[in-house]
Design a protein around this motif. Structure first.
Motif, PDB file in Angstrom:
ATOM      1  N   ASP A  70       6.776   1.084   9.876  1.00  0.00           N
ATOM      2  CA  ASP A  70       5.895   2.097  10.472  1.00  0.00           C
ATOM      3  C   ASP A  70       6.410   3.515  10.277  1.00  0.00           C
ATOM      4  O   ASP A  70       5.665   4.477  10.499  1.00  0.00           O
ATOM      5  N   ASP A  71       7.674   3.665   9.893  1.00  0.00           N
ATOM      6  CA  ASP A  71       8.243   5.004   9.708  1.00  0.00           C
ATOM      7  C   ASP A  71       8.211   5.470   8.262  1.00  0.00           C
ATOM      8  O   ASP A  71       8.650   6.575   7.958  1.00  0.00           O
ATOM      9  N   ILE A  72       7.685   4.618   7.375  1.00  0.00           N
ATOM     10  CA  ILE A  72       7.651   4.974   5.953  1.00  0.00           C
ATOM     11  C   ILE A  72       6.668   6.114   5.713  1.00  0.00           C
ATOM     12  O   ILE A  72       5.570   6.152   6.279  1.00  0.00           O
ATOM     13  N   ASN A  73       7.065   7.040   4.864  1.00  0.00           N
ATOM     14  CA  ASN A  73       6.195   8.157   4.492  1.00  0.00           C
ATOM     15  C   ASN A  73       4.903   7.620   3.886  1.00  0.00           C
ATOM     16  O   ASN A  73       4.925   6.769   3.000  1.00  0.00           O
ATOM     17  N   PRO A  74       3.743   8.105   4.355  1.00  0.00           N
ATOM     18  CA  PRO A  74       2.462   7.636   3.800  1.00  0.00           C
ATOM     19  C   PRO A  74       2.354   7.787   2.291  1.00  0.00           C
ATOM     20  O   PRO A  74       1.549   7.095   1.660  1.00  0.00           O
ATOM     21  N   ASP A  75       3.181   8.662   1.707  1.00  0.00           N
ATOM     22  CA  ASP A  75       3.157   8.823   0.248  1.00  0.00           C
ATOM     23  C   ASP A  75       3.405   7.491  -0.453  1.00  0.00           C
ATOM     24  O   ASP A  75       2.838   7.232  -1.525  1.00  0.00           O
ATOM     25  N   LEU A  76       4.262   6.652   0.137  1.00  0.00           N
ATOM     26  CA  LEU A  76       4.570   5.373  -0.500  1.00  0.00           C
ATOM     27  C   LEU A  76       3.332   4.495  -0.558  1.00  0.00           C
ATOM     28  O   LEU A  76       3.079   3.845  -1.584  1.00  0.00           O
ATOM     29  N   TYR A  77       2.557   4.457   0.516  1.00  0.00           N
ATOM     30  CA  TYR A  77       1.366   3.611   0.532  1.00  0.00           C
ATOM     31  C   TYR A  77       0.324   4.115  -0.471  1.00  0.00           C
ATOM     32  O   TYR A  77      -0.339   3.327  -1.144  1.00  0.00           O
ATOM     33  N   HIS A  78       0.206   5.434  -0.585  1.00  0.00           N
ATOM     34  CA  HIS A  78      -0.703   5.992  -1.600  1.00  0.00           C
ATOM     35  C   HIS A  78      -0.208   5.645  -3.005  1.00  0.00           C
ATOM     36  O   HIS A  78      -1.007   5.317  -3.896  1.00  0.00           O
ATOM     37  N   PHE A  79       1.111   5.730  -3.197  1.00  0.00           N
ATOM     38  CA  PHE A  79       1.694   5.381  -4.494  1.00  0.00           C
ATOM     39  C   PHE A  79       1.392   3.929  -4.849  1.00  0.00           C
ATOM     40  O   PHE A  79       1.006   3.619  -5.982  1.00  0.00           O
ATOM     41  N   LEU A  80       1.569   3.019  -3.896  1.00  0.00           N
ATOM     42  CA  LEU A  80       1.335   1.598  -4.151  1.00  0.00           C
ATOM     43  C   LEU A  80      -0.133   1.330  -4.473  1.00  0.00           C
ATOM     44  O   LEU A  80      -0.446   0.527  -5.365  1.00  0.00           O
ATOM     45  N   GLN A  81      -1.030   1.987  -3.764  1.00  0.00           N
ATOM     46  CA  GLN A  81      -2.452   1.818  -4.048  1.00  0.00           C
ATOM     47  C   GLN A  81      -2.784   2.266  -5.467  1.00  0.00           C
ATOM     48  O   GLN A  81      -3.590   1.632  -6.164  1.00  0.00           O
ATOM     49  N   ASN A  82      -2.139   3.343  -5.905  1.00  0.00           N
ATOM     50  CA  ASN A  82      -2.389   3.861  -7.249  1.00  0.00           C
ATOM     51  C   ASN A  82      -1.785   2.967  -8.323  1.00  0.00           C
ATOM     52  O   ASN A  82      -2.462   2.589  -9.289  1.00  0.00           O
ATOM     53  N   ILE A  83      -0.531   2.578  -8.136  1.00  0.00           N
ATOM     54  CA  ILE A  83       0.137   1.809  -9.188  1.00  0.00           C
ATOM     55  C   ILE A  83      -0.395   0.384  -9.270  1.00  0.00           C
ATOM     56  O   ILE A  83      -0.301  -0.270 -10.319  1.00  0.00           O
ATOM     57  N   SER A  84      -0.977  -0.125  -8.186  1.00  0.00           N
ATOM     58  CA  SER A  84      -1.499  -1.495  -8.196  1.00  0.00           C
ATOM     59  C   SER A  84      -2.596  -1.683  -9.233  1.00  0.00           C
ATOM     60  O   SER A  84      -2.834  -2.799  -9.697  1.00  0.00           O
ATOM     61  N   THR A  85      -3.258  -0.602  -9.616  1.00  0.00           N
ATOM     62  CA  THR A  85      -4.330  -0.680 -10.617  1.00  0.00           C
ATOM     63  C   THR A  85      -3.795  -0.597 -12.045  1.00  0.00           C
ATOM     64  O   THR A  85      -4.552  -0.773 -12.991  1.00  0.00           O
ATOM     65  N   LYS A  86      -2.487  -0.348 -12.185  1.00  0.00           N
ATOM     66  CA  LYS A  86      -1.914  -0.107 -13.511  1.00  0.00           C
ATOM     67  C   LYS A  86      -0.924  -1.182 -13.953  1.00  0.00           C
ATOM     68  O   LYS A  86      -0.599  -1.267 -15.139  1.00  0.00           O
ATOM     69  N   VAL A  87      -0.416  -1.970 -12.996  1.00  0.00           N
ATOM     70  CA  VAL A  87       0.599  -2.958 -13.347  1.00  0.00           C
ATOM     71  C   VAL A  87      -0.044  -4.318 -13.607  1.00  0.00           C
ATOM     72  O   VAL A  87      -1.133  -4.613 -13.143  1.00  0.00           O
ATOM     73  N   ARG A  88       0.683  -5.158 -14.335  1.00  0.00           N
ATOM     74  CA  ARG A  88       0.209  -6.521 -14.597  1.00  0.00           C
ATOM     75  C   ARG A  88       0.415  -7.413 -13.390  1.00  0.00           C
ATOM     76  O   ARG A  88      -0.411  -8.283 -13.098  1.00  0.00           O
ATOM     77  N   ARG A  89       1.513  -7.185 -12.668  1.00  0.00           N
ATOM     78  CA  ARG A  89       1.831  -8.008 -11.502  1.00  0.00           C
ATOM     79  C   ARG A  89       2.423  -7.134 -10.408  1.00  0.00           C
ATOM     80  O   ARG A  89       3.210  -6.218 -10.681  1.00  0.00           O
ATOM     81  N   LEU A  90       2.053  -7.455  -9.171  1.00  0.00           N
ATOM     82  CA  LEU A  90       2.576  -6.755  -7.996  1.00  0.00           C
ATOM     83  C   LEU A  90       3.068  -7.806  -7.021  1.00  0.00           C
ATOM     84  O   LEU A  90       2.385  -8.811  -6.793  1.00  0.00           O
ATOM     85  N   GLY A  91       4.275  -7.617  -6.479  1.00  0.00           N
ATOM     86  CA  GLY A  91       4.794  -8.649  -5.605  1.00  0.00           C
ATOM     87  C   GLY A  91       5.707  -8.103  -4.532  1.00  0.00           C
ATOM     88  O   GLY A  91       5.953  -6.889  -4.436  1.00  0.00           O
ATOM     89  N   SER A  92       6.213  -9.009  -3.706  1.00  0.00           N
ATOM     90  CA  SER A  92       7.087  -8.612  -2.614  1.00  0.00           C
ATOM     91  C   SER A  92       8.145  -9.677  -2.373  1.00  0.00           C
ATOM     92  O   SER A  92       7.959 -10.847  -2.707  1.00  0.00           O
ATOM     93  N   VAL A  93       9.235  -9.238  -1.778  1.00  0.00           N
ATOM     94  CA  VAL A  93      10.300 -10.126  -1.318  1.00  0.00           C
ATOM     95  C   VAL A  93      10.421  -9.938   0.185  1.00  0.00           C
ATOM     96  O   VAL A  93      10.502  -8.812   0.673  1.00  0.00           O
ATOM     97  N   CYS A  94      10.385 -11.040   0.920  1.00  0.00           N
ATOM     98  CA  CYS A  94      10.628 -11.017   2.355  1.00  0.00           C
ATOM     99  C   CYS A  94       9.637 -10.088   3.074  1.00  0.00           C
ATOM    100  O   CYS A  94       8.424 -10.217   2.913  1.00  0.00           O
ATOM    101  N   ILE A  95      10.124  -9.130   3.846  1.00  0.00           N
ATOM    102  CA  ILE A  95       9.280  -8.250   4.649  1.00  0.00           C
ATOM    103  C   ILE A  95       8.514  -7.255   3.780  1.00  0.00           C
ATOM    104  O   ILE A  95       7.622  -6.553   4.254  1.00  0.00           O
ATOM    105  N   GLY A  96       8.800  -7.235   2.496  1.00  0.00           N
ATOM    106  CA  GLY A  96       8.005  -6.411   1.584  1.00  0.00           C
ATOM    107  C   GLY A  96       6.522  -6.709   1.678  1.00  0.00           C
ATOM    108  O   GLY A  96       5.681  -5.841   1.388  1.00  0.00           O
ATOM    109  N   ALA A  97       6.164  -7.919   2.120  1.00  0.00           N
ATOM    110  CA  ALA A  97       4.748  -8.272   2.276  1.00  0.00           C
ATOM    111  C   ALA A  97       4.063  -7.382   3.303  1.00  0.00           C
ATOM    112  O   ALA A  97       2.872  -7.063   3.173  1.00  0.00           O
ATOM    113  N   PHE A  98       4.789  -6.965   4.343  1.00  0.00           N
ATOM    114  CA  PHE A  98       4.213  -6.070   5.354  1.00  0.00           C
ATOM    115  C   PHE A  98       3.820  -4.738   4.723  1.00  0.00           C
ATOM    116  O   PHE A  98       2.813  -4.132   5.100  1.00  0.00           O
ATOM    117  N   ILE A  99       4.629  -4.277   3.776  1.00  0.00           N
ATOM    118  CA  ILE A  99       4.362  -2.990   3.139  1.00  0.00           C
ATOM    119  C   ILE A  99       3.135  -3.089   2.246  1.00  0.00           C
ATOM    120  O   ILE A  99       2.263  -2.210   2.254  1.00  0.00           O
TER     121      ILE A  99
END
Length: 331
Positions: free
Chosen positions: A95-124
């Motif tokens: 909850d303390d992460i800069n919103p810039d990261l969430y905007h970055f993830l939304q943008n890069i998700s359209t450009k990568v072949r695969r997007l994934g997470s390890v452990c609590i990374g799923a929350f992000i």
């Protein structure tokens, strides 16, 4: 080596690093991908692995206090990304992460072949809105919290990782290694993945399910007041016959109202909660005592070794004897 696929050009793998990351979340997948390069026998194929900071700082401190120096931050990535993996962190950090990261993830998700997470990374990924309608997994300890926070997800904590293309999520900590091996096999075939697994002294596909490593019930401090009261009431009575009527009466509630409220607060029926309490007690006894399986079944209120075996296979995909062999401490 047989059946090796060699795609032209190295694939750029990004491991997103956040404060309080657990080292194995990063080191495990990194070692899988970099080890693969030595078995491919071709300088033009394989992987380049980048640690990228999810903040504006390139030096990130892990949960153990060890500093990790990243080559890039999310603000200066200047290369094409094939696979982007979000490593875990402390749940309090999300909850303390800069919103810039969430905007970055939304943008890069359209450009990568695969997007994934390890452990609590799923929350992000979930907070970035990238897991909607997906079947996902995370650390067994936080699965209920993820499901409650994002009811549109289908959270399944049995697998060590889940592939719901193009999203890949993995369970607790070491499960990032299971995921990395699966991604390697997807890219270059089973032969290469098997060689890497043998080199790292790992199973290519780890036997069992993630829930074998955790408690059947959530941690006490994650329970609601009513759930804690029921747990406290029953913890010393598991060897006895316990009815829902008895629990409801002790809580000064009608059976119908108690069952309804308890299901809403705990996410399970009182009967299922009681069964899981008995399962957790049986696991503890198998790990720390020399009691026979029949005696453990009796003391946990499951009646017989047949009933105990049924409950273990239902929840853990292991028999009590198999569990004891796998998890009992060294003699």
């Amino acid at each position: 080596m047989k059946n090796v696929r060699k795609d032209s050009g190295k694939k750029n793998i990004v491991l997103l690093v956040l404060p309080e990351v657990q080292l194995l979340d990063i080191a495990g997948p990194c070692d899988v991908f970099t080890s693969a390069n030595r078995f491919l026998g071709d300088d033009e194929s394989g992987y380049r692995v980048f640690m990228v900071s999810g903040t504006s700082e390139k030096v990130i401190y892990s949960s153990s206090g060890m500093p990790l120096t990243c080559s890039h931050t999310i603000y200066d990535i200047d290369f094409h990304v094939d696979t982007f993996l979000v490593a875990g962190t402390s749940l309090a950090i999300v909850d303390d992460i800069n919103p810039d990261l969430y905007h970055f993830l939304q943008n890069i998700s359209t450009k990568v072949r695969r997007l994934g997470s390890v452990c609590i990374g799923a929350f992000i990924l979930a907070k970035a809105g990238l897991l909607k309608g997906k079947q996902v997994t995370t650390h067994w300890k936080y699965a209920n919290a993820l499901q409650q926070a994002y009811p549109e997800l289908e959270v399944n904590i049995n697998p060590f990782f889940i592939r719901d293309k193009p999203i890949y999520t993995s369970g607790g900590v070491s499960s990032g290694i299971d995921l990395a091996l699966a991604l390697l096999e997807e890219d270059f075939g089973k032969a290469v993945a098997s060689e890497v697994a043998r080199h790292l002294v790992l199973h290519l596909r780890r036997p069992g399910v993630q829930l074998q490593f955790g408690n059947a019930l959530p941690d006490y401090d994650m329970m609601t007041a009513l759930t804690k009261d029921v747990r406290d009431l029953l913890k010393d009575k598991l060897g006895q016959s316990i009815s829902i009527e008895y629990i409801a009466d002790t809580m000064h509630m009608s059976i119908r109202n108690f069952s309804r409220v308890f299901l809403k607060e705990s996410g399970m029926s009182p009967g299922k909660f009681l069964e899981k309490m008995r399962l957790d007690q049986a696991r503890n006894m198998l790990e720390y005592t020399e009691m026979s399986i029949d005696m453990i079944a009796d003391k946990c209120g499951l009646g017989s070794s047949v009933s105990l075996r049924r409950v273990f296979l239902k929840h853990l995909s292991l028999s009590p004897a198999q569990y004891r062999k796998a998890f009992k401490g060294m003699e």
